[in-house]
Design a protein around this motif. Structure first.
Motif, PDB file in Angstrom:
ATOM      1  N   TRP A  70      11.819   3.017  -9.839  1.00  0.00           N
ATOM      2  CA  TRP A  70      11.883   2.328  -8.550  1.00  0.00           C
ATOM      3  C   TRP A  70      10.759   2.776  -7.629  1.00  0.00           C
ATOM      4  N   PHE A  71      10.367   4.042  -7.819  1.00  0.00           N
ATOM      5  CA  PHE A  71       9.378   4.627  -6.922  1.00  0.00           C
ATOM      6  C   PHE A  71       8.032   3.890  -7.001  1.00  0.00           C
ATOM      7  N   THR A  74       7.688   0.880  -4.688  1.00  0.00           N
ATOM      8  CA  THR A  74       7.727   1.002  -3.225  1.00  0.00           C
ATOM      9  C   THR A  74       6.369   0.615  -2.621  1.00  0.00           C
ATOM     10  N   GLN A  76       4.990   2.089  -0.179  1.00  0.00           N
ATOM     11  CA  GLN A  76       4.221   3.299   0.105  1.00  0.00           C
ATOM     12  C   GLN A  76       3.394   3.725  -1.101  1.00  0.00           C
ATOM     13  N   PHE A  77       4.037   3.676  -2.271  1.00  0.00           N
ATOM     14  CA  PHE A  77       3.288   4.072  -3.469  1.00  0.00           C
ATOM     15  C   PHE A  77       2.129   3.119  -3.710  1.00  0.00           C
TER      16      PHE A  77
END
Lengths: 106, 203
Positions: A70-71, A74, A76-77
């Protein structure tokens, strides 16, 4: 100093005990005295006694495929990963309590 | 995450360096040593660049020591990063670093970034290190890490599949495990609990 040394190598035939097979040969050995000794391992040791590769292998082995994906989705990533952001988007901080899986983010 | 960076589509050569801070190793994990471990990973194909070799030889020649000082390390790291096209530096568990080492580490990262703004720095830690990070990096991106229900389920399913004693498992126990543990973990996280979840779900 002479860089070339000669060594006599002797081999004795073992197949037939009655026969003394003696071979003389000159094996030319060249000592390369002017070669730079490989100081790279010494430099590496000097740079740091720490080696994080072992820990990375542990993390890699312990991680389950797909968990933490999931990261990567994002915003932000994505902003951090894209090259457009410049220095404003250069630092990404992932925070959480112990054990939530920060180390194992994918 | 680190492997993800390496696996992703890459139209250019990228260099990735990582470090895992560990409270058990706090004394040895000084800023200089951590940065040295990072620098080593950035040396392309293990080749030592001339500028690093020069600092090494100078240090070796000095009376009484070959100890590496932080300012030298900072210079070497900055120079090494500046000649690479894209560098990612990942440092895990900053809260496990001693405060004085942490500040030196972040200060150096800031210097590297000022000189090479394309550098990407990934940091993780407990929420309380945010103050230190903000001190050096404003603005910065931040992501709260909360375990996802489906991640926990997936993890549990995997562990159950690998159960060394499957005869002891019944469908109802399996159902309970898959239902109750993810619920409890989610409740704990909402309540900002400090109980390590990994302890609960690891065998």
């Amino acid at each position: 100093m002479d860089n070339t040394t000669y060594r006599h190598s002797v081999s004795i035939g073992t197949g037939n005990v009655d026969c003394n097979n003696v071979t003389n040969s000159h094996n030319k050995i060249i000592n390369v005295n002017n070669a730079i000794p490989d100081e790279n391992p010494e430099i590496m040791q000097w740079l740091s006694p720490l080696d994080p590769r072992g820990r990375h292998q542990d993390v890699r082995t312990g991680r389950l495929d797909g968990v933490g994906n999931w990261f990567l989705e994002t915003d932000q990533f994505r902003e951090w990963r894209s090259k457009e952001g410049g220095a404003d988007k250069a630092v990404l901080f992932c925070y959480g309590n112990p054990g939530v899986g920060k180390t194992y983010l994918r | 995450m680190i492997d993800g960076l390496c696996d992703g589509p890459c139209e250019e050569e990228i260099a990735v360096a990582m470090f895992y801070c560990d409270f058990r190793d706090q004394q040895e994990q000084t800023a200089t040593n951590i940065l040295g471990a990072i620098l080593m990973q950035l040396l392309v194909r293990g080749e030592v660049p001339e500028h690093v070799r020069q600092v090494f030889q100078k240090a070796k020649g000095e009376v009484g020591g070959r100890g590496l000082r932080l300012p030298d390390m900072v210079q070497m790291l900055k120079r090494t990063v500046s000649i690479l096209s894209q560098v990612f530096i990942c440092i895990d568990a900053l809260d496990e670093c001693l405060p004085k080492h942490l500040l030196e580490l972040l200060g150096t990262m800031k210097e590297v970034l000022e000189e090479s703004p394309r550098t990407r720095i990934f940091l993780t830690g407990r929420p309380q290190v945010e103050a230190e990070i903000t001190r050096y990096f404003t603005p910065r991106l931040a992501v709260p890490v909360i375990p996802k229900m489906h991640d926990i389920r997936r993890y549990l399913e995997n562990k159950l599949e690998m159960d060394p004693e499957p005869v002891a498992m019944s469908d109802s126990l399996r159902g309970d495990i898959l239902r109750i543990i993810p619920e409890r973990v989610s409740e704990m996280c909402v309540g900002a609990s400090i109980v390590p979840i990994s302890c609960m779900i690891l065998y």
